[in-house]
Scaffold this active site. Structure first.
Site, short mmCIF file in Angstrom:
data_model
loop_
_atom_site.label_atom_id
_atom_site.label_comp_id
_atom_site.label_asym_id
_atom_site.label_seq_id
_atom_site.Cartn_x
_atom_site.Cartn_y
_atom_site.Cartn_z
N ARG A 190 -55.24 -17.30 -22.37
CA ARG A 190 -54.85 -16.51 -23.28
C ARG A 190 -54.07 -16.90 -24.29
O ARG A 190 -53.16 -17.20 -25.43
CB ARG A 190 -54.34 -15.13 -23.20
CG ARG A 190 -55.24 -14.51 -22.71
CD ARG A 190 -56.54 -14.01 -22.00
NE ARG A 190 -57.42 -13.18 -21.56
CZ ARG A 190 -57.73 -12.68 -20.71
NH1 ARG A 190 -56.78 -12.71 -19.29
NH2 ARG A 190 -58.27 -11.57 -20.23
N ASP A 370 -66.17 -9.92 -13.72
CA ASP A 370 -65.38 -8.78 -14.65
C ASP A 370 -65.01 -8.31 -15.93
O ASP A 370 -65.38 -9.08 -17.09
CB ASP A 370 -63.72 -9.85 -14.15
CG ASP A 370 -63.51 -10.32 -15.27
OD1 ASP A 370 -64.06 -11.05 -15.28
OD2 ASP A 370 -61.64 -10.73 -15.74
N GLU A 371 -64.86 -7.18 -15.54
CA GLU A 371 -64.87 -6.17 -16.79
C GLU A 371 -65.41 -6.31 -17.75
O GLU A 371 -65.65 -6.56 -19.05
CB GLU A 371 -63.49 -6.85 -17.70
CG GLU A 371 -62.33 -6.25 -16.70
CD GLU A 371 -61.06 -6.39 -17.05
OE1 GLU A 371 -60.22 -5.82 -16.37
OE2 GLU A 371 -60.76 -7.53 -17.90
N TRP A 437 -60.57 -8.54 -6.45
CA TRP A 437 -59.37 -8.34 -6.91
C TRP A 437 -58.80 -6.86 -7.63
O TRP A 437 -58.10 -6.30 -7.51
CB TRP A 437 -59.03 -9.24 -8.37
CG TRP A 437 -60.14 -8.25 -9.90
CD1 TRP A 437 -61.82 -8.67 -9.58
CD2 TRP A 437 -59.35 -7.33 -10.72
NE1 TRP A 437 -62.20 -7.82 -10.64
CE2 TRP A 437 -61.01 -7.01 -11.34
CE3 TRP A 437 -59.02 -7.11 -11.03
CZ2 TRP A 437 -61.03 -6.46 -12.38
CZ3 TRP A 437 -58.92 -6.09 -12.32
CH2 TRP A 437 -59.90 -6.30 -12.72
N TYR A 462 -50.75 -10.00 -7.85
CA TYR A 462 -51.40 -10.36 -9.34
C TYR A 462 -49.79 -10.50 -9.86
O TYR A 462 -48.92 -9.88 -10.35
CB TYR A 462 -51.65 -8.62 -10.01
CG TYR A 462 -53.20 -9.22 -10.40
CD1 TYR A 462 -54.04 -10.12 -9.41
CD2 TYR A 462 -53.74 -8.70 -11.76
CE1 TYR A 462 -55.46 -9.70 -9.94
CE2 TYR A 462 -55.33 -9.08 -11.34
CZ TYR A 462 -56.07 -9.25 -10.54
OH TYR A 462 -57.34 -9.88 -11.13
N ASP A 464 -48.70 -11.48 -12.99
CA ASP A 464 -48.21 -11.01 -14.24
C ASP A 464 -47.89 -9.98 -14.51
O ASP A 464 -47.78 -9.52 -15.35
CB ASP A 464 -49.87 -10.86 -15.03
CG ASP A 464 -51.39 -10.86 -14.66
OD1 ASP A 464 -51.02 -10.26 -13.43
OD2 ASP A 464 -51.39 -9.94 -15.50
N TRP A 508 -52.25 -13.90 -14.81
CA TRP A 508 -53.64 -13.98 -16.40
C TRP A 508 -52.01 -14.45 -17.26
O TRP A 508 -50.62 -14.16 -17.53
CB TRP A 508 -53.43 -12.86 -16.37
CG TRP A 508 -54.69 -12.96 -14.94
CD1 TRP A 508 -54.63 -11.72 -14.26
CD2 TRP A 508 -56.25 -13.00 -15.27
NE1 TRP A 508 -55.85 -11.40 -13.80
CE2 TRP A 508 -56.76 -12.59 -13.84
CE3 TRP A 508 -56.73 -13.68 -16.27
CZ2 TRP A 508 -57.98 -13.13 -13.26
CZ3 TRP A 508 -57.85 -13.46 -15.82
CH2 TRP A 508 -58.99 -13.31 -14.52
N GLU A 510 -51.78 -12.99 -20.83
CA GLU A 510 -51.33 -12.34 -21.95
C GLU A 510 -50.42 -12.39 -22.18
O GLU A 510 -49.73 -12.56 -23.86
CB GLU A 510 -52.30 -11.23 -21.53
CG GLU A 510 -53.32 -10.88 -21.73
CD GLU A 510 -54.17 -10.75 -19.98
OE1 GLU A 510 -55.43 -10.13 -19.51
OE2 GLU A 510 -53.17 -11.30 -19.46
#
Length: 652
Positions: A190, A370-371, A437, A462, A464, A508, A510
């Site tokens: 990211r 994932d996702e 996760w 997590y 982030d 993460w 972002e």
């Protein structure tokens, strides 16, 4: 003029654990002056200190075990640690193992089974320092403990340390980890971080006995690893449009925007990072996320998709409207998936994983999983034909078909597959390990299926997520306080512990625009996860941990590593009384601080009202301000929230 430096020191309190032969017995809390993270298995304090001489003689024994390369890493780590403490100290290696030495490192020729493969025994007495271990990794971890035993030298005139006597408390520490997998994940897709920034991050995590660096190298926003067979992955896939603000809300990219923000690591860069990590006893786990999160790859090679119009796609820059997360699943507005029905995809992955396997010695490759939005799969005739041919009943089984094909490719390169817990859906690949996760449920289920598991639930791990009140922290959709992170147990109720390899925290990127903010988000929550992965569960103690965290703050300050002071700041909760007035509740993470507040637009100090119970915000008050004090001095940051934002919190 060189000024005198202050040092942090304290008296040793006689308390601690016991050593009995090869049996290590833990203690309640370590002595007040010994503040180690992760807390060691056993601490037996002595009396007095050992003063480091300005000319330090060091010996290394047991090298005949054939561990020459790793012993070189130990030597380099010791020299680095000493010079970080005092860069004028002179270090000389003893002529022989039998020579008189101030510091002795010894690999045991006869294994001490209590210490296991990564354990060590550290002894400091009036004569010197001795570290023994079964393997060089144990000696390295002993050095990290020694680093924290030494008083912190506060610098006031730049990088030069004034020579002075450094007293190390006398102690015997016996220690070994609870888990073999102790990881941190850094997302460089990211936002790109340079090779040097990545290596600095690896060095920081090594200080707290992490041994796994999970490198998230590909995603919708960037492909960061050079693949010689597919040069467009980095000439196109490594670059997007620079935008600043809140990722996921950015304005659409225009025709005038330039795709020049990002970067990638050459294969020589990768080799250098892997070698650097190895010298810090850290494995590197590469992740190439698929079949979802693949827009950077598809923008580079549209033929990897089976959706018409993919040749018009670009690497995502964080603009809004890319996907929607709904109660019924993920809805994609662009197809960011590699196509499971496209034979070219598997030819592509065979070449990609062939190059990746050569670059990373570690036995696993992370394939993401994932996702994965199936929005476009559901309407694709090629996917429908695949389902009919392979007797696949639903989209989860389509993804499972893909994952099993990928596993065979990865295994053909001599590696094992690990993926996020979504790869359990539709039928997990036979030999895949699971990284759980989405809470702990996936990890529990996978362990019962006899799949190896690494726990990294959002609930605890997590990094982030916001770590303090949203009025202070950069906005993220969820929060994770330090105290909550410290409650992490990689073996949740119902899991089969035989298949829990360990755990890790994930960062993460972002909302991370630079490495300083990455540090801020990692520490001190990374300290909490480190202790949860190393220290015996029954020895964990929140109050003791907080005291030891504050000792690490001094080390972070010395080494110019940024960290979050969020544990000193309260969370501010808002509710509504029956008469529509707002009720304010201040929630502390630490018991030993006092909160003072104002509602009259002025700046509170410890002469203002001290918070004791929830209070009503006056009808016409425009804002609330809160600050934390300890022992009569401000310790937290000033929090200011206007009335409109307080009312929004009440509505939520």
């Amino acid at each position: 003029m060189i000024k005198r430096f202050k040092r942090l020191a304290g008296l040793i309190t006689i308390m601690g654990g016991l050593l009995s032969g090869n049996v290590l017995l833990g203690q309640g809390n370590p002595p007040e002056s010994i503040k180690i993270i992760p807390e060691p298995v056993s601490v037996l304090p002595g009396t007095g200190t050992f003063s480091l001489p300005s000319q330090l003689v060091v010996s290394y024994q047991g090298i005949e075990k054939g561990e020459n390369e790793q012993m070189d890493y130990v030597k380099a780590a010791f020299i680095r640690t000493m010079h970080q403490q005092n860069n004028s100290i002179q270090i000389k290696e003893a002529a022989s193992a039998a020579s008189k030495a101030d510091v002795r490192f010894e690999l045991l020729l006869k294994e001490d089974t209590a210490l296991k493969q990564e354990g060590y025994r550290l002894t400091v007495d009036g004569r010197g320092i001795k570290v023994v271990a079964n393997k060089p990794a144990g000696l390295f971890y002993g050095i990290q403990t020694l680093r924290q035993l030494m008083p912190v030298m506060e610098m006031t005139t730049g990088a030069i340390h004034e020579q002075q006597i450094v007293g190390i408390p006398c102690v015997v520490i016996a220690d070994y980890p609870r888990f073999g997998w102790r990881g941190l994940m850094l997302d460089v897709s990211r936002h790109f971080f340079t090779k040097q920034e990545v290596m600095d991050y690896i060095q920081e995590m090594s200080h707290y006995k992490y041994n796994m660096f999970h490198w998230h190298l590909t995603d919708d926003e960037g492909w960061r690893i050079q693949i010689k067979a597919f040069p467009k992955l980095t000439s196109v896939g490594a670059w997007n449009v620079k935008k600043t603000g809140y990722f996921g809300t950015f304005s659409p990219v225009t025709a005038d925007d330039k795709y020049d923000y990002g970067g990638f690591y050459t294969q020589e860069d990768i080799k250098e990072v892997v070698a650097f990590a190895k010298a810090h006893f850290i494995n590197v786990l590469p992740e190439l996320d698929m079949p979802g999160h693949s827009m950077a790859a598809i923008a580079s090679y549209p033929e990897l998709s089976c959706t018409p119009g993919a040749d018009k796609y670009h690497v995502r820059s964080g603009e809004a409207g890319f996907m929607d997360w709904t109660d019924s699943g993920i809805v994609a507005h662009y197809d960011n998936t590699l196509c499971p029905a496209n034979p070219k995809v598997y030819d592509f992955l065979d070449k990609v994983f062939g190059e990746v396997a050569e670059l990373f010695p570690f036995g696993y490759i992370h394939i993401g999983g994932d996702e994965c939005a199936k929005t476009f799969w559901k309407i694709n005739p090629e996917i429908q034909a695949l389902m009919k041919k392979e007797h696949l009943k639903n989209m989860d089984e389509v993804q499972s078909y893909f994952e099993k094909k990928v596993e065979k490719i990865v295994e053909s390169k001599g590696k094992k597959v690990i993926g996020w817990d979504e790869i359990l859906e539709g039928g997990v690949a036979p030999n895949a390990a699971i990284m759980s996760w989405r809470g702990e449920k996936g990890g529990i289920a996978a362990s019962k299926m006899k799949h190896d598991v690494v726990m990294s639930p959002t609930t605890y791990a997590y990094l982030d997520y916001m770590q303090g009140d949203p009025a202070l922290e950069p906005r993220v959709y969820a929060s994770l306080r330090l105290k909550k992170a410290y409650q992490f147990d990689p073996v949740p109720a119902g899991a089969d512990p035989a298949f829990i390899k360990g755990g890790q925290a994930n960062l993460w990127s972002e909302q991370l625009y630079n490495i300083r903010h990455a540090q801020y988000m990692t520490w001190p929550r990374g300290l909490a996860i480190a202790e949860c992965l190393w220290t015996p569960k029954h020895q964990k103690n929140w109050d003791s941990f907080v005291s030891r965290v504050e000792a690490q703050f001094a080390l972070f300050d010395r080494d110019s590593v940024k960290y979050a002071p969020s544990m000193y700041d309260p969370d501010i909760a808002v509710s509504q009384n029956g008469d529509s007035t707002l009720k304010i509740t201040l929630l502390k993470e630490l018991d030993n601080i006092d909160l003072y507040y104002s509602v009259d637009n002025s700046f509170p100090d410890n002469f203002y009202p001290r918070y004791t119970v929830p209070f009503d915000l006056p009808k016409d008050a425009a804002m609330l301000r809160v600050i934390s004090y300890r022992d009569g001095k401000p310790i937290g940051r000033l929090i200011t929230i206007n009335r409109n934002d307080l009312e929004k919190r009440n509505k939520k």
